[in-house]
Motif scaffolding. Structure first.
Motif, short mmCIF file in Angstrom:
data_model
loop_
_atom_site.label_atom_id
_atom_site.label_comp_id
_atom_site.label_asym_id
_atom_site.label_seq_id
_atom_site.Cartn_x
_atom_site.Cartn_y
_atom_site.Cartn_z
N ASP A 59 0.81 -1.22 0.00
CA ASP A 59 0.00 0.00 0.00
C ASP A 59 0.85 1.27 0.00
OD1 ASP A 59 -2.34 -1.54 0.19
OD2 ASP A 59 -2.26 -1.54 2.38
N HIS A 60 2.16 1.13 0.01
CA HIS A 60 3.05 2.27 0.21
C HIS A 60 2.79 3.41 -0.78
CE1 HIS A 60 6.72 4.68 0.13
NE2 HIS A 60 6.88 4.30 1.40
N ASP A 61 2.74 3.11 -2.08
CA ASP A 61 2.59 4.17 -3.07
C ASP A 61 1.26 4.91 -2.92
OD1 ASP A 61 5.07 3.57 -4.06
OD2 ASP A 61 4.31 2.40 -5.76
N GLN A 62 0.18 4.16 -2.68
CA GLN A 62 -1.12 4.81 -2.51
C GLN A 62 -1.16 5.66 -1.24
OE1 GLN A 62 -0.94 1.44 -3.08
NE2 GLN A 62 -2.07 1.06 -4.95
N LEU A 63 -0.56 5.15 -0.17
CA LEU A 63 -0.55 5.89 1.08
C LEU A 63 0.29 7.15 0.95
CD1 LEU A 63 -1.52 5.93 4.00
CD2 LEU A 63 0.50 4.61 4.61
N GLU A 64 1.44 7.03 0.31
CA GLU A 64 2.28 8.21 0.09
C GLU A 64 1.54 9.23 -0.78
OE1 GLU A 64 6.70 9.46 -1.47
OE2 GLU A 64 6.09 7.37 -1.61
N GLY A 65 0.84 8.76 -1.80
CA GLY A 65 0.06 9.66 -2.65
C GLY A 65 -1.02 10.39 -1.86
N LEU A 66 -1.68 9.68 -0.96
CA LEU A 66 -2.70 10.31 -0.11
C LEU A 66 -2.08 11.45 0.69
CD1 LEU A 66 -5.58 10.18 1.31
CD2 LEU A 66 -4.40 8.79 3.02
N TYR A 67 -0.94 11.19 1.31
CA TYR A 67 -0.27 12.22 2.10
C TYR A 67 0.20 13.37 1.23
CZ TYR A 67 -0.16 8.90 6.02
OH TYR A 67 -0.50 8.03 7.02
N GLU A 68 0.73 13.08 0.03
CA GLU A 68 1.25 14.13 -0.85
C GLU A 68 0.15 15.06 -1.35
OE1 GLU A 68 3.49 12.09 -3.84
OE2 GLU A 68 5.27 11.97 -2.58
N GLU A 69 -1.08 14.57 -1.43
CA GLU A 69 -2.18 15.40 -1.91
C GLU A 69 -2.78 16.30 -0.82
OE1 GLU A 69 -5.06 12.95 -3.86
OE2 GLU A 69 -3.60 12.18 -5.28
N MET A 70 -2.32 16.13 0.42
CA MET A 70 -2.84 16.95 1.51
C MET A 70 -2.39 18.40 1.37
SD MET A 70 -2.31 14.63 4.87
CE MET A 70 -3.15 13.10 5.06
N SER A 71 -3.21 19.29 1.85
CA SER A 71 -2.85 20.71 1.86
C SER A 71 -1.72 20.93 2.86
CB SER A 71 -4.06 21.55 2.26
OG SER A 71 -4.37 21.32 3.63
N PRO A 72 -0.97 22.02 2.69
CA PRO A 72 0.09 22.33 3.66
C PRO A 72 -0.44 22.43 5.09
CG PRO A 72 0.36 23.67 1.70
CD PRO A 72 -0.95 22.95 1.56
N GLU A 73 -1.63 22.98 5.26
CA GLU A 73 -2.19 23.09 6.62
C GLU A 73 -2.51 21.71 7.20
OE1 GLU A 73 -5.87 25.01 9.13
OE2 GLU A 73 -5.39 25.85 7.17
N ASN A 74 -3.07 20.83 6.38
CA ASN A 74 -3.38 19.47 6.84
C ASN A 74 -2.09 18.74 7.21
OD1 ASN A 74 -4.37 16.86 7.26
ND2 ASN A 74 -5.88 17.06 5.62
N LEU A 75 -1.05 18.89 6.38
CA LEU A 75 0.25 18.27 6.70
C LEU A 75 0.78 18.78 8.03
CD1 LEU A 75 2.21 18.29 3.32
CD2 LEU A 75 1.56 16.28 4.66
N ARG A 76 0.67 20.08 8.24
CA ARG A 76 1.17 20.67 9.48
C ARG A 76 0.40 20.13 10.68
NH1 ARG A 76 -0.42 24.65 12.60
NH2 ARG A 76 -1.97 25.40 11.15
N MET A 77 -0.91 20.04 10.56
CA MET A 77 -1.73 19.55 11.68
C MET A 77 -1.50 18.06 11.94
SD MET A 77 -3.32 22.18 12.80
CE MET A 77 -4.75 21.64 13.69
N ARG A 78 -1.27 17.29 10.90
CA ARG A 78 -1.10 15.84 11.05
C ARG A 78 0.31 15.46 11.48
NH1 ARG A 78 -4.20 11.70 9.21
NH2 ARG A 78 -5.48 13.24 8.15
N PHE A 79 1.33 16.09 10.89
CA PHE A 79 2.72 15.70 11.13
C PHE A 79 3.53 16.77 11.87
CE2 PHE A 79 1.54 13.53 7.09
CZ PHE A 79 1.53 12.25 7.59
N PHE A 80 2.90 17.89 12.21
CA PHE A 80 3.60 19.01 12.86
C PHE A 80 4.75 19.52 11.99
CE2 PHE A 80 1.86 16.30 16.24
CZ PHE A 80 0.93 17.19 16.74
N ALA A 81 4.57 19.42 10.68
CA ALA A 81 5.56 19.90 9.72
C ALA A 81 4.87 20.13 8.39
CB ALA A 81 6.68 18.88 9.55
N VAL A 82 5.45 21.00 7.56
CA VAL A 82 4.89 21.21 6.23
C VAL A 82 5.77 20.61 5.14
CG1 VAL A 82 3.48 23.22 6.73
CG2 VAL A 82 5.88 23.53 6.20
N SER A 83 6.78 19.90 5.54
CA SER A 83 7.68 19.28 4.58
C SER A 83 6.97 18.14 3.85
CB SER A 83 8.90 18.72 5.31
OG SER A 83 9.65 17.90 4.45
N ARG A 84 7.12 18.11 2.53
CA ARG A 84 6.55 17.01 1.75
C ARG A 84 7.28 15.71 2.05
NH1 ARG A 84 1.50 17.62 0.14
NH2 ARG A 84 1.18 19.84 -0.14
#
Length: 73
Positions: free
Chosen positions: A30-55
């Protein structure tokens, strides 16, 4: 304990729009699909989920979730 999680049957859930989804443990394939899901997140969603905005956070999270079983994991 990990074998118990992987061997559980999938669970189906009903979404608010009437769609049924299948929920199961993440697998290495599932790695590629899961990575794709994370990559499509907005910068704000990334920050809230991972405490970072780094792709790079998307790849690291997918790597952790799809890693093979090992002691301590």
């Amino acid at each position: 304990m990990m074998d118990d999680v992987i061997s559980r049957p999938p669970v189906h859930a009903l979404l608010t729009d009437g769609t049924t989804v299948c929920i199961r443990p993440v697998r290495p394939g599932d790695h590629d699909q899961l990575e794709g899901l994370y990559e499509e997140m907005s910068p704000e969603n990334l920050r809230m989920r991972f405490f970072a905005v780094s792709r790079r956070s998307a790849r690291m999270a997918a790597d952790r979730a799809c890693a093979s079983e090992r002691p301590g994991r």
